[in-house]
Design a protein around this motif. Sequence first.
Motif, PDB file in Angstrom:
ATOM      1  N   ALA A   1      -6.320   5.846   6.733  1.00  0.00           N
ATOM      2  CA  ALA A   1      -5.496   6.315   5.613  1.00  0.00           C
ATOM      3  C   ALA A   1      -4.161   6.794   6.156  1.00  0.00           C
ATOM      4  O   ALA A   1      -4.099   7.679   7.003  1.00  0.00           O
ATOM      5  CB  ALA A   1      -6.206   7.462   4.905  1.00  0.00           C
ATOM      6  N   SER A   2      -3.118   6.197   5.663  1.00  0.00           N
ATOM      7  CA  SER A   2      -1.789   6.544   6.157  1.00  0.00           C
ATOM      8  C   SER A   2      -1.348   7.902   5.607  1.00  0.00           C
ATOM      9  O   SER A   2      -1.388   8.127   4.396  1.00  0.00           O
ATOM     10  CB  SER A   2      -0.818   5.446   5.726  1.00  0.00           C
ATOM     11  N   THR A   3      -0.957   8.810   6.483  1.00  0.00           N
ATOM     12  CA  THR A   3      -0.523  10.148   6.042  1.00  0.00           C
ATOM     13  C   THR A   3       0.827  10.492   6.673  1.00  0.00           C
ATOM     14  O   THR A   3       1.852  10.492   6.007  1.00  0.00           O
ATOM     15  CB  THR A   3      -1.569  11.214   6.418  1.00  0.00           C
TER      16      THR A   3
ATOM     17  N   VAL B   1       9.340  -1.999   4.826  1.00  0.00           N
ATOM     18  CA  VAL B   1       8.798  -0.711   5.281  1.00  0.00           C
ATOM     19  C   VAL B   1       7.348  -0.952   5.712  1.00  0.00           C
ATOM     20  O   VAL B   1       6.549  -1.483   4.933  1.00  0.00           O
ATOM     21  CB  VAL B   1       8.843   0.351   4.155  1.00  0.00           C
ATOM     22  N   SER B   2       7.031  -0.577   6.942  1.00  0.00           N
ATOM     23  CA  SER B   2       5.672  -0.820   7.426  1.00  0.00           C
ATOM     24  C   SER B   2       5.334   0.115   8.585  1.00  0.00           C
ATOM     25  O   SER B   2       6.134   0.253   9.513  1.00  0.00           O
ATOM     26  CB  SER B   2       5.540  -2.277   7.895  1.00  0.00           C
ATOM     27  N   GLN B   3       4.188   0.745   8.510  1.00  0.00           N
ATOM     28  CA  GLN B   3       3.749   1.598   9.619  1.00  0.00           C
ATOM     29  C   GLN B   3       3.432   0.742  10.840  1.00  0.00           C
ATOM     30  O   GLN B   3       3.971   0.959  11.912  1.00  0.00           O
ATOM     31  CB  GLN B   3       2.510   2.402   9.187  1.00  0.00           C
ATOM     32  N   SER B   4       2.546  -0.235  10.640  1.00  0.00           N
ATOM     33  CA  SER B   4       2.049  -1.011  11.780  1.00  0.00           C
ATOM     34  C   SER B   4       3.053  -2.050  12.265  1.00  0.00           C
ATOM     35  O   SER B   4       3.035  -2.439  13.423  1.00  0.00           O
ATOM     36  CB  SER B   4       0.773  -1.743  11.375  1.00  0.00           C
ATOM     37  N   GLY B   5       3.892  -2.505  11.346  1.00  0.00           N
ATOM     38  CA  GLY B   5       4.822  -3.581  11.695  1.00  0.00           C
ATOM     39  C   GLY B   5       4.117  -4.922  11.840  1.00  0.00           C
ATOM     40  O   GLY B   5       4.687  -5.886  12.352  1.00  0.00           O
ATOM     41  N   GLU B   6       2.863  -5.003  11.402  1.00  0.00           N
ATOM     42  CA  GLU B   6       2.094  -6.242  11.564  1.00  0.00           C
ATOM     43  C   GLU B   6       1.512  -6.741  10.246  1.00  0.00           C
ATOM     44  O   GLU B   6       0.779  -7.729  10.247  1.00  0.00           O
ATOM     45  CB  GLU B   6       0.935  -6.031  12.556  1.00  0.00           C
ATOM     46  N   THR B   7       1.765  -6.059   9.145  1.00  0.00           N
ATOM     47  CA  THR B   7       1.140  -6.416   7.876  1.00  0.00           C
ATOM     48  C   THR B   7       1.551  -7.835   7.437  1.00  0.00           C
ATOM     49  O   THR B   7       2.747  -8.112   7.257  1.00  0.00           O
ATOM     50  CB  THR B   7       1.517  -5.375   6.805  1.00  0.00           C
ATOM     51  N   ALA B   8       0.556  -8.705   7.286  1.00  0.00           N
ATOM     52  CA  ALA B   8       0.841 -10.125   7.057  1.00  0.00           C
ATOM     53  C   ALA B   8       1.671 -10.337   5.784  1.00  0.00           C
ATOM     54  O   ALA B   8       2.603 -11.154   5.779  1.00  0.00           O
ATOM     55  CB  ALA B   8      -0.467 -10.903   6.975  1.00  0.00           C
TER      56      ALA B   8
ATOM     57  N   GLY C   1       0.814  -1.213   0.000  1.00  0.00           N
ATOM     58  CA  GLY C   1       0.000   0.000   0.000  1.00  0.00           C
ATOM     59  C   GLY C   1       0.850   1.265   0.000  1.00  0.00           C
ATOM     60  O   GLY C   1       1.799   1.433  -0.774  1.00  0.00           O
ATOM     61  N   THR C   2       0.492   2.149   0.920  1.00  0.00           N
ATOM     62  CA  THR C   2       1.199   3.428   1.027  1.00  0.00           C
ATOM     63  C   THR C   2       2.685   3.231   1.321  1.00  0.00           C
ATOM     64  O   THR C   2       3.537   3.946   0.781  1.00  0.00           O
ATOM     65  CB  THR C   2       0.518   4.265   2.137  1.00  0.00           C
ATOM     66  N   ALA C   3       2.995   2.255   2.164  1.00  0.00           N
ATOM     67  CA  ALA C   3       4.405   2.010   2.497  1.00  0.00           C
ATOM     68  C   ALA C   3       5.183   1.597   1.244  1.00  0.00           C
ATOM     69  O   ALA C   3       6.362   1.925   1.083  1.00  0.00           O
ATOM     70  CB  ALA C   3       4.497   0.925   3.568  1.00  0.00           C
TER      71      ALA C   3
ATOM     72  N   LYS D   1      -9.114   7.452  -3.446  1.00  0.00           N
ATOM     73  CA  LYS D   1      -9.961   6.242  -3.506  1.00  0.00           C
ATOM     74  C   LYS D   1     -10.387   5.820  -2.104  1.00  0.00           C
ATOM     75  O   LYS D   1     -11.557   5.555  -1.855  1.00  0.00           O
ATOM     76  CB  LYS D   1      -9.165   5.077  -4.138  1.00  0.00           C
ATOM     77  N   GLU D   2      -9.402   5.750  -1.195  1.00  0.00           N
ATOM     78  CA  GLU D   2      -9.692   5.246   0.155  1.00  0.00           C
ATOM     79  C   GLU D   2     -10.715   6.105   0.880  1.00  0.00           C
ATOM     80  O   GLU D   2     -11.591   5.587   1.561  1.00  0.00           O
ATOM     81  CB  GLU D   2      -8.409   5.267   1.009  1.00  0.00           C
ATOM     82  N   ILE D   3     -10.584   7.421   0.746  1.00  0.00           N
ATOM     83  CA  ILE D   3     -11.354   8.315   1.601  1.00  0.00           C
ATOM     84  C   ILE D   3     -12.658   8.766   0.966  1.00  0.00           C
ATOM     85  O   ILE D   3     -13.646   9.004   1.652  1.00  0.00           O
ATOM     86  CB  ILE D   3     -10.480   9.546   1.973  1.00  0.00           C
TER      87      ILE D   3
HETATM   88  O1  M6R Z   1       1.142  -0.933   8.367  1.00  0.00           O
HETATM   89  P1  M6R Z   1       1.689  -0.983   6.975  1.00  0.00           P
HETATM   90  O2  M6R Z   1       2.452   0.252   6.605  1.00  0.00           O
HETATM   91  O3  M6R Z   1       2.489  -2.221   6.692  1.00  0.00           O
HETATM   92  O4  M6R Z   1       0.403  -1.026   6.043  1.00  0.00           O
HETATM   93  C1  M6R Z   1       0.489  -1.185   4.665  1.00  0.00           C
HETATM   94  C2  M6R Z   1      -0.822  -0.861   3.995  1.00  0.00           C
HETATM   95  O5  M6R Z   1      -1.823  -1.729   4.427  1.00  0.00           O
HETATM   96  C3  M6R Z   1      -1.254   0.583   4.273  1.00  0.00           C
HETATM   97  O6  M6R Z   1      -0.272   1.493   3.867  1.00  0.00           O
HETATM   98  C4  M6R Z   1      -2.558   0.913   3.523  1.00  0.00           C
HETATM   99  O7  M6R Z   1      -2.321   0.940   2.145  1.00  0.00           O
HETATM  100  C5  M6R Z   1      -3.139   2.229   4.024  1.00  0.00           C
HETATM  101  N1  M6R Z   1      -4.542   2.091   4.186  1.00  0.00           N
HETATM  102  C6  M6R Z   1      -2.911   3.367   3.103  1.00  0.00           C
HETATM  103  O8  M6R Z   1      -3.537   4.535   3.497  1.00  0.00           O
END
Ligand code: M6R
Length: 602
Positions: A394-396, A341-348, A296-298, A481-483
């Motif tokens: 939505a990741s910002t 690269v991951s915001q949550s650090g949990e993306t499967a 995704g965003t990452a 799209k997301e929002i």
């Molecule tokens: O937590 P992560 O960065 O691994 O997540 C990856 C995507 O699921 C995340 O960036 C997703 O695309 C967001 N909804 C974007 O706004």
Amino acid sequence: MCGIVGYIGKKKAVPILMDGLRKESYRGYDSSGIVVFEQGKPICLKAVGKLENLENRIQTNKYGSGFGIGHVRWATHGGVTEANAHPHCDCKENIFLVHNGIIENYRQLREKLVREGHKFSSDTDTEVIAHLIEKYFQGKLEEAVRKALRQVKGAYALAVIARDDPEKIIAARFSSPLIIGVGQNEYLVASDPNAIAPYAQKVIALEDNEIAIITPKDISILKEREPQDLEIEAEESEKGGYPHFMLKEIMEQPESIGSPLKGRLIIAQGLAKLGGLETVKEKLKNVKRLNIIACGTARHAGLVGEYMLEEYAGIPTEVEAGSEFRYRKQILDKNTAILAVSQSGETADTLGAIKEAKQKGMMCIGIVNAVGSTISRETDAGVYNHAGPEIGVASTKAFTSQLTVLALLTLLLGRQRGMSLVMGQRIAKEISRIPELVKKTLESEAQIKELAEKYKDFNNFAYIGRKYNLPIALEGALKLKEISYLHAEGMPAGEMKHGQIALIDENFPTVAICPSDSVYEKMVSNVEEIKARKGPVIAIATQGNEDIKKLVDDVIYIPKTLEMLTPILSVIPLQLFAYYVGLLRGCDIDKPRNLAKSVTVE
Ligand code: M6R
């Protein structure tokens, strides 16, 4: 980088603490300090600069205390001053502590503690822990530490002592290393085994969430924190006066980018300092190829990183969605490294790819926002974004922070591979200006709100960009799209004429990201092609470019910066545009339909 040492036993603590600090000083530091209790009175000594400055203040043999703690500091939050050096203490000079790591929610905690009457004497994130412990202290230090740590979010290794509960060191860790050395009727605490090697025959490595109670006689370890997240969430889930987390997180980007930069840039030397990569720094020199894995965003951040790393560090880089990497034949060798690269650090999907790569013996490093998350633990080393919790789906702010960390990584790797000092200084200086430039970019909010009103009823949008801003076209489209649930497509501007241009008419607007950079002229040609077919165009352009106004329908300006850093600015108007279009269309901004914040399924 910071270092902790602590001693409790029959010997005099001060010489052992100083010896430990000396052994930890190779990591780089800018100030130091120790504390011991003499007849119930705290002796807390600190000095800026070399360890000798501290030594000169201490008459080592004067103090007979058998327990104490010490620290070498490398400034992150708050300048290099004696007041900011550790140990830090509470209002009553009862609790003293040393800390490695970053407390992400320190601002909220500090404001609350100040309202409750606590007086702060430093600018550090660390001091909040001392006051929190004070708040809960009722005679048993371990109890107070346990309660205080329920409130904090971030990374820490801690050693704490109290005048009113003496002969005891409390040690705790989360995502920052800490070990306990076991000697002959004595115990030591350190963040680096070198510091205690002469005194300890055995060591116990503390694990995340463990709290150790160390007395001259024994150690006991408590496992902590499991049920505490709700309490943290409750505090952090405040929207700070904003109607939505998404808007709050967009608006706080100067800070979410700026805070983690502290201590990570050495402008005069043109260097980036990333503590989390210290252990693999030498290995990184041999990396011949990078595979960035993200979703995704990452993944869009990774695509910008690809341009940065190839142009400035000369490392061939490939970006792949975690879900693809896992199931295709990969041609990897031992000189390829994985960067997740991951915001949550949990993306499967990202996690699955890391596991796959690890099985093949690849080195995996991470850029992760959520401290202590699975990806941060599964990777060999990594950099935390420290952008603070991101609640909006939505990741910002995590995205702009990922771009900033990728720029720092490019600087680090580039300087390892022949980037000149002058170029390093230029990039470092410009990175340090980014928080200020982001602030200026956010000033367009009111104009973007008006544009959202003007464009909200169109059903389809194209987003185009080239080079560094191609991934921003993809990201801008994804945000919309997301929002707003509108159809939007991001694409390379040069690809338009190969097919998509068939869609263009007066009902199909295009967002063209065309800052004044190396591909500006090419972008203008592509915009001309769209205008020739009556497509409305919103341009994202560099301040001072008046010409573009003659060509397009609307312009949003961003400040001038280095080409590689423009994405951090150009994405911001697109985040705001998506937000306001979604809002005007009555969409559920923070919880868009069908989406989850953390995607833990394949
Ligand atoms: O937590 P992560 O960065 O691994 O997540 C990856 C995507 O699921 C995340 O960036 C997703 O695309 C967001 N909804 C974007 O706004």
